[in-house]
Design a protein around this motif. Sequence first.
Motif, PDB file in Angstrom:
ATOM      1  N   LEU A  60       0.834  -1.198   0.000  1.00 46.13           N
ATOM      2  CA  LEU A  60       0.000   0.000   0.000  1.00 46.13           C
ATOM      3  C   LEU A  60       0.872   1.252   0.000  1.00 46.13           C
ATOM      4  O   LEU A  60       2.031   1.213   0.415  1.00 46.13           O
ATOM      5  CB  LEU A  60      -0.911   0.001   1.233  1.00 46.13           C
ATOM      6  N   ASP A  61       0.301   2.353  -0.441  1.00 46.55           N
ATOM      7  CA  ASP A  61       1.015   3.627  -0.465  1.00 46.55           C
ATOM      8  C   ASP A  61       0.656   4.408   0.793  1.00 46.55           C
ATOM      9  O   ASP A  61      -0.467   4.882   0.936  1.00 46.55           O
ATOM     10  CB  ASP A  61       0.634   4.410  -1.718  1.00 46.55           C
ATOM     11  N   PHE A  62       1.613   4.532   1.701  1.00 47.63           N
ATOM     12  CA  PHE A  62       1.379   5.236   2.959  1.00 47.63           C
ATOM     13  C   PHE A  62       1.773   6.714   2.875  1.00 47.63           C
ATOM     14  O   PHE A  62       1.763   7.400   3.880  1.00 47.63           O
ATOM     15  CB  PHE A  62       2.153   4.553   4.096  1.00 47.63           C
ATOM     16  N   ASP A  63       2.101   7.189   1.681  1.00 50.29           N
ATOM     17  CA  ASP A  63       2.560   8.581   1.528  1.00 50.29           C
ATOM     18  C   ASP A  63       1.827   9.295   0.405  1.00 50.29           C
ATOM     19  O   ASP A  63       2.408  10.108  -0.306  1.00 50.29           O
ATOM     20  CB  ASP A  63       4.071   8.608   1.232  1.00 50.29           C
ATOM     21  N   LYS A  64       0.555   9.045   0.225  1.00 49.70           N
ATOM     22  CA  LYS A  64      -0.146   9.536  -0.962  1.00 49.70           C
ATOM     23  C   LYS A  64      -1.245  10.538  -0.622  1.00 49.70           C
ATOM     24  O   LYS A  64      -2.417  10.313  -0.886  1.00 49.70           O
ATOM     25  CB  LYS A  64      -0.725   8.352  -1.739  1.00 49.70           C
ATOM     26  N   GLY A  65      -0.883  11.650  -0.054  1.00 53.72           N
ATOM     27  CA  GLY A  65      -1.830  12.742   0.154  1.00 53.72           C
ATOM     28  C   GLY A  65      -3.062  12.373   0.954  1.00 53.72           C
ATOM     29  O   GLY A  65      -2.994  11.661   1.952  1.00 53.72           O
ATOM     30  N   GLU A  66      -4.211  12.864   0.484  1.00 54.22           N
ATOM     31  CA  GLU A  66      -5.436  12.726   1.268  1.00 54.22           C
ATOM     32  C   GLU A  66      -5.937  11.289   1.349  1.00 54.22           C
ATOM     33  O   GLU A  66      -6.731  10.971   2.236  1.00 54.22           O
ATOM     34  CB  GLU A  66      -6.549  13.629   0.691  1.00 54.22           C
ATOM     35  N   ASN A  67      -5.531  10.436   0.432  1.00 55.55           N
ATOM     36  CA  ASN A  67      -5.963   9.043   0.551  1.00 55.55           C
ATOM     37  C   ASN A  67      -4.781   8.115   0.826  1.00 55.55           C
ATOM     38  O   ASN A  67      -4.780   6.950   0.429  1.00 55.55           O
ATOM     39  CB  ASN A  67      -6.747   8.590  -0.684  1.00 55.55           C
ATOM     40  N   ALA A  68      -3.769   8.642   1.520  1.00 57.68           N
ATOM     41  CA  ALA A  68      -2.654   7.795   1.947  1.00 57.68           C
ATOM     42  C   ALA A  68      -3.172   6.695   2.871  1.00 57.68           C
ATOM     43  O   ALA A  68      -4.043   6.924   3.714  1.00 57.68           O
ATOM     44  CB  ALA A  68      -1.604   8.637   2.672  1.00 57.68           C
ATOM     45  N   ALA A  69      -2.642   5.494   2.698  1.00 58.66           N
ATOM     46  CA  ALA A  69      -3.019   4.393   3.577  1.00 58.66           C
ATOM     47  C   ALA A  69      -2.465   4.643   4.972  1.00 58.66           C
ATOM     48  O   ALA A  69      -1.449   5.320   5.146  1.00 58.66           O
ATOM     49  CB  ALA A  69      -2.480   3.079   3.029  1.00 58.66           C
ATOM     50  N   VAL A  70      -3.160   4.118   5.967  1.00 60.60           N
ATOM     51  CA  VAL A  70      -2.675   4.198   7.343  1.00 60.60           C
ATOM     52  C   VAL A  70      -2.746   2.805   7.956  1.00 60.60           C
ATOM     53  O   VAL A  70      -3.556   1.968   7.542  1.00 60.60           O
ATOM     54  CB  VAL A  70      -3.484   5.188   8.208  1.00 60.60           C
ATOM     55  N   ALA A  71      -1.892   2.561   8.922  1.00 60.98           N
ATOM     56  CA  ALA A  71      -1.920   1.302   9.666  1.00 60.98           C
ATOM     57  C   ALA A  71      -2.402   1.592  11.078  1.00 60.98           C
ATOM     58  O   ALA A  71      -1.989   2.572  11.694  1.00 60.98           O
ATOM     59  CB  ALA A  71      -0.540   0.662   9.687  1.00 60.98           C
ATOM     60  N   ARG A  72      -3.280   0.769  11.570  1.00 56.19           N
ATOM     61  CA  ARG A  72      -3.764   0.866  12.939  1.00 56.19           C
ATOM     62  C   ARG A  72      -3.636  -0.507  13.602  1.00 56.19           C
ATOM     63  O   ARG A  72      -3.627  -1.530  12.921  1.00 56.19           O
ATOM     64  CB  ARG A  72      -5.226   1.334  12.975  1.00 56.19           C
ATOM     65  N   ASN A  73      -3.541  -0.503  14.907  1.00 54.61           N
ATOM     66  CA  ASN A  73      -3.416  -1.748  15.656  1.00 54.61           C
ATOM     67  C   ASN A  73      -4.522  -1.780  16.702  1.00 54.61           C
ATOM     68  O   ASN A  73      -4.596  -0.894  17.558  1.00 54.61           O
ATOM     69  CB  ASN A  73      -2.046  -1.831  16.331  1.00 54.61           C
ATOM     70  N   ASN A  74      -5.397  -2.797  16.642  1.00 58.08           N
ATOM     71  CA  ASN A  74      -6.543  -2.801  17.558  1.00 58.08           C
ATOM     72  C   ASN A  74      -6.168  -3.095  19.008  1.00 58.08           C
ATOM     73  O   ASN A  74      -7.016  -2.996  19.902  1.00 58.08           O
ATOM     74  CB  ASN A  74      -7.657  -3.732  17.078  1.00 58.08           C
ATOM     75  N   TYR A  75      -4.902  -3.420  19.258  1.00 55.02           N
ATOM     76  CA  TYR A  75      -4.466  -3.564  20.647  1.00 55.02           C
ATOM     77  C   TYR A  75      -4.593  -2.234  21.383  1.00 55.02           C
ATOM     78  O   TYR A  75      -4.818  -2.208  22.599  1.00 55.02           O
ATOM     79  CB  TYR A  75      -3.014  -4.058  20.704  1.00 55.02           C
ATOM     80  N   GLU A  76      -4.481  -1.126  20.636  1.00 56.71           N
ATOM     81  CA  GLU A  76      -4.548   0.203  21.240  1.00 56.71           C
ATOM     82  C   GLU A  76      -5.851   0.415  21.998  1.00 56.71           C
ATOM     83  O   GLU A  76      -5.862   0.994  23.081  1.00 56.71           O
ATOM     84  CB  GLU A  76      -4.400   1.280  20.164  1.00 56.71           C
ATOM     85  N   TRP A  77      -6.960  -0.008  21.425  1.00 54.21           N
ATOM     86  CA  TRP A  77      -8.239   0.229  22.103  1.00 54.21           C
ATOM     87  C   TRP A  77      -8.760  -1.012  22.836  1.00 54.21           C
ATOM     88  O   TRP A  77      -9.366  -0.885  23.895  1.00 54.21           O
ATOM     89  CB  TRP A  77      -9.304   0.758  21.146  1.00 54.21           C
ATOM     90  N   LEU A  78      -8.497  -2.194  22.320  1.00 50.95           N
ATOM     91  CA  LEU A  78      -9.016  -3.386  23.007  1.00 50.95           C
ATOM     92  C   LEU A  78      -8.321  -3.599  24.346  1.00 50.95           C
ATOM     93  O   LEU A  78      -8.936  -4.063  25.312  1.00 50.95           O
ATOM     94  CB  LEU A  78      -8.845  -4.621  22.120  1.00 50.95           C
ATOM     95  N   SER A  79      -7.024  -3.252  24.428  1.00 50.93           N
ATOM     96  CA  SER A  79      -6.295  -3.443  25.684  1.00 50.93           C
ATOM     97  C   SER A  79      -6.751  -2.472  26.768  1.00 50.93           C
ATOM     98  O   SER A  79      -6.502  -2.702  27.962  1.00 50.93           O
ATOM     99  CB  SER A  79      -4.790  -3.282  25.450  1.00 50.93           C
ATOM    100  N   GLN A  80      -7.417  -1.394  26.376  1.00 50.35           N
ATOM    101  CA  GLN A  80      -7.895  -0.402  27.342  1.00 50.35           C
ATOM    102  C   GLN A  80      -9.300  -0.705  27.855  1.00 50.35           C
ATOM    103  O   GLN A  80      -9.793  -0.050  28.766  1.00 50.35           O
ATOM    104  CB  GLN A  80      -7.894   0.994  26.707  1.00 50.35           C
TER     105      GLN A  80
END
Length: 423
Positions: A109-129
């Motif tokens: 994926l292209d993570f550097d492409k302006g307004e529709n750049a891809a992003v990575a998220r990790n659900n540990y961030e919210w599920l662990s809380q």
Amino acid sequence: MNILEDLRQRGLVHQTTDDEGLAKHLQENIVTLYCGFDPTADSLHIGHLLPAMMLKRFQRAGHRPIALIGGGTGMIGDPSGRSTERSLNTLEVVQGFSESIKEQLAGILDFDKGENAAVARNNYEWLSQMTVIDFLRDVGKHFGINYMLSKDSVESRLENGISFTEFSYMILQSVDFMNLYEKENCTLQIGGSDQWGNITAGMELIRRTKSVAESEAKAFGLTVPLITKADGTKFGKTAGGAVWLDPEKTSPYEFYQFWINTDDRDVIKFIKFFTFLEMDEISSLEQELEAAPEKRVPHTRLAEEMTKLVHGEEALKQAQKITEALFSGELQDLNGAEIEQGFKDVPSVHFAKEEISLIDLLVEAKISPSKRQAREDIQNGAVYINGDRNQDLKHVVGAGDRIDDKFTIIRRGKKKYFLIRFE
């Protein structure tokens, strides 16, 4: 042509929750969508490629993809498509797997492409809380037991048994969709056909927690079909096991060969599924397949496109070079790294880095069963050193026969290769 029409032409739409609504939503908006990848190993394999490629297709169409790494759900285990309980990994192991998978997805994926750049998220961030009380009061109350039991991923496991842990997976994945809906304006989840129950459960949670009518909810689901092979074997498996995206686990040469060896009955389908070739070009390749199947033109194009996408242009050139060398028998131009790839699965023997007679080497490496047989093999022209026939009974294998001062490739007969490693 819009994205949904293209996906349908390629046979990539298995189910959608609302055809007309989704088509309109995609036409009128830059849509944020996501697909989840649970870190059950330190690498993705080609079974993960189709959903990753789907995210890339949407990104190329102007939409914004989220690659969701299941650092939290990966510690629980998805019951979908399994008949037995998964083994649970430690937090440290899962976090290590998560980082590796994130890096691999960044190559697709292209993570550097302006307004529709891809992003990575990790659900540990919210599920662990989330506390157990939060989970039960704020989320669990929205799921009826009968509703959960009716889902294929759960129903198929009832006979053999399913733990409360895996039974809860659907709810946790629903939390992911709700969280991304709230914080990222993510309105579309995609996944394999086995994820349909999890996707629709997430939509139901959004509808209930947002207190909106089902007809007004701006959340959608889309699944891709299960990939089947014409010969009945499982896609992505070879005699050596899974085909991984990590070049250390599956070399670019092996990866290239996997696609080259695609069954004639599957190759056009896989080109539609996995490449970005236009449909007109795919039709031309299909005609070439019908006219001259022995040339394997579509297979080569598929292997080129996939190897370049996953491993890059240089790795593709290297895979092609190894393939050509093995086909022609001219091995002298290969370097040590290329020999490691091309001869990974042939018998190998370790020798000290010193001179040894060819006859003794053949016997000690168990290439020939005896010195008498070794002499006959050499005299009959059945022995090749680095691709060159050698009929010299007095030949001594030395530094001049070592490639990169490490390897000598012995061939006996037409197809029996042996790799001599000098240390």
